[in-house]
Motif scaffolding. Structure first.
Motif, PDB file in Angstrom:
ATOM      1  N   LEU A 163       0.798  -1.232   0.000  1.00  0.00           N
ATOM      2  CA  LEU A 163       0.000   0.000   0.000  1.00  0.00           C
ATOM      3  C   LEU A 163       0.824   1.273   0.000  1.00  0.00           C
ATOM      4  CD1 LEU A 163      -2.727  -1.134   2.535  1.00  0.00           C
ATOM      5  CD2 LEU A 163      -2.951  -0.952   0.055  1.00  0.00           C
ATOM      6  N   THR A 164       2.099   1.191   0.380  1.00  0.00           N
ATOM      7  CA  THR A 164       2.900   2.416   0.463  1.00  0.00           C
ATOM      8  C   THR A 164       4.229   2.328  -0.272  1.00  0.00           C
ATOM      9  OG1 THR A 164       3.966   1.753   2.536  1.00  0.00           O
ATOM     10  CG2 THR A 164       1.907   2.991   2.710  1.00  0.00           C
ATOM     11  N   GLY A 165       4.575   1.173  -0.783  1.00  0.00           N
ATOM     12  CA  GLY A 165       5.875   0.995  -1.430  1.00  0.00           C
ATOM     13  C   GLY A 165       5.899   1.493  -2.868  1.00  0.00           C
ATOM     14  N   MET A 175      -8.587   6.308  -4.057  1.00  0.00           N
ATOM     15  CA  MET A 175      -7.350   5.617  -3.720  1.00  0.00           C
ATOM     16  C   MET A 175      -6.905   5.925  -2.285  1.00  0.00           C
ATOM     17  SD  MET A 175      -3.732   5.664  -5.774  1.00  0.00           S
ATOM     18  CE  MET A 175      -4.570   5.366  -7.307  1.00  0.00           C
ATOM     19  N   LYS A 176      -6.906   7.181  -1.893  1.00  0.00           N
ATOM     20  CA  LYS A 176      -6.426   7.569  -0.573  1.00  0.00           C
ATOM     21  C   LYS A 176      -7.304   6.958   0.531  1.00  0.00           C
ATOM     22  CE  LYS A 176      -5.234  11.669   2.098  1.00  0.00           C
ATOM     23  NZ  LYS A 176      -5.176  13.131   2.094  1.00  0.00           N
ATOM     24  N   LEU A 208      -5.088  -0.114   5.441  1.00  0.00           N
ATOM     25  CA  LEU A 208      -4.048  -0.029   6.460  1.00  0.00           C
ATOM     26  C   LEU A 208      -4.648  -0.218   7.855  1.00  0.00           C
ATOM     27  CD1 LEU A 208      -1.980   2.965   5.049  1.00  0.00           C
ATOM     28  CD2 LEU A 208      -1.125   0.637   5.391  1.00  0.00           C
ATOM     29  N   GLU A 209      -5.742   0.473   8.118  1.00  0.00           N
ATOM     30  CA  GLU A 209      -6.384   0.369   9.430  1.00  0.00           C
ATOM     31  C   GLU A 209      -6.904  -1.042   9.683  1.00  0.00           C
ATOM     32  OE1 GLU A 209      -9.261   3.192  12.065  1.00  0.00           O
ATOM     33  OE2 GLU A 209      -9.768   2.971   9.950  1.00  0.00           O
ATOM     34  N   PRO A 226      -3.316   4.412   9.572  1.00  0.00           N
ATOM     35  CA  PRO A 226      -4.036   4.767   8.345  1.00  0.00           C
ATOM     36  C   PRO A 226      -3.490   6.015   7.653  1.00  0.00           C
ATOM     37  CG  PRO A 226      -5.396   5.225  10.267  1.00  0.00           C
ATOM     38  CD  PRO A 226      -4.164   4.522  10.755  1.00  0.00           C
ATOM     39  N   ASP A 227      -2.620   6.765   8.326  1.00  0.00           N
ATOM     40  CA  ASP A 227      -2.052   7.974   7.727  1.00  0.00           C
ATOM     41  C   ASP A 227      -0.745   7.716   6.976  1.00  0.00           C
ATOM     42  OD1 ASP A 227      -4.139   9.590   8.635  1.00  0.00           O
ATOM     43  OD2 ASP A 227      -3.161   9.862  10.586  1.00  0.00           O
TER      44      ASP A 227
END
Length: 127
Positions: free
Chosen positions: A33-35, A86-87, A94-95, A101-102
């Protein structure tokens, strides 16, 4: 026992449909989700639930080009909605997996950090 590095294909399909993965895959979820290429992965993952609908469209009677256009229209609309949310979708996933979640994708976080540093350089030095 070592932690698994990736979900199985069945787990990944469930994940694409919104299911929670086991806790030992939490690092994989964070990276997903963040990579790097998180945006592309999000768009691809967002299209998986539409595949059964696209298959049904291709089974409709009529010329193949008309059925293909139905699939193309569904694909475009699905991508638009997937990109638009998406955001929120990332924060929810994530949560759901017990992560902050941020969290932001690495490139976005680096850009935000640069902007914050530049802001502080410009406006805090004068006070």
């Amino acid at each position: 026992m070592s932690a698994r590095r990736r979900p199985s294909p069945v787990q990944w399909i469930g994940y694409a449909f919104g299911r929670k993965l086991p806790d030992d895959l939490r690092d994989w979820v964070r990276e997903d989700l963040t990579g790097r290429n998180a945006y592309v992965r999000h768009l691809v993952r967002g299209m998986v639930p539409f595949i059964p609908i696209f298959v049904i469209f291709m089974l409709f009677p009529g010329p193949w080009w008309l059925r293909a256009q139905m699939v193309a229209l569904g694909l475009v609309l699905g991508l638009i909605y997937s990109a638009a949310y998406m955001k929120q979708n990332r924060a929810h996933r994530l949560e759901k997996h017990g992560l902050d979640p941020d969290l932001k994708p690495a490139r976005q976080q680096a850009e935000d950090d640069r902007a914050r540093t530049e802001y502080e350089r410009l406006y805090r030095s004068g006070s």
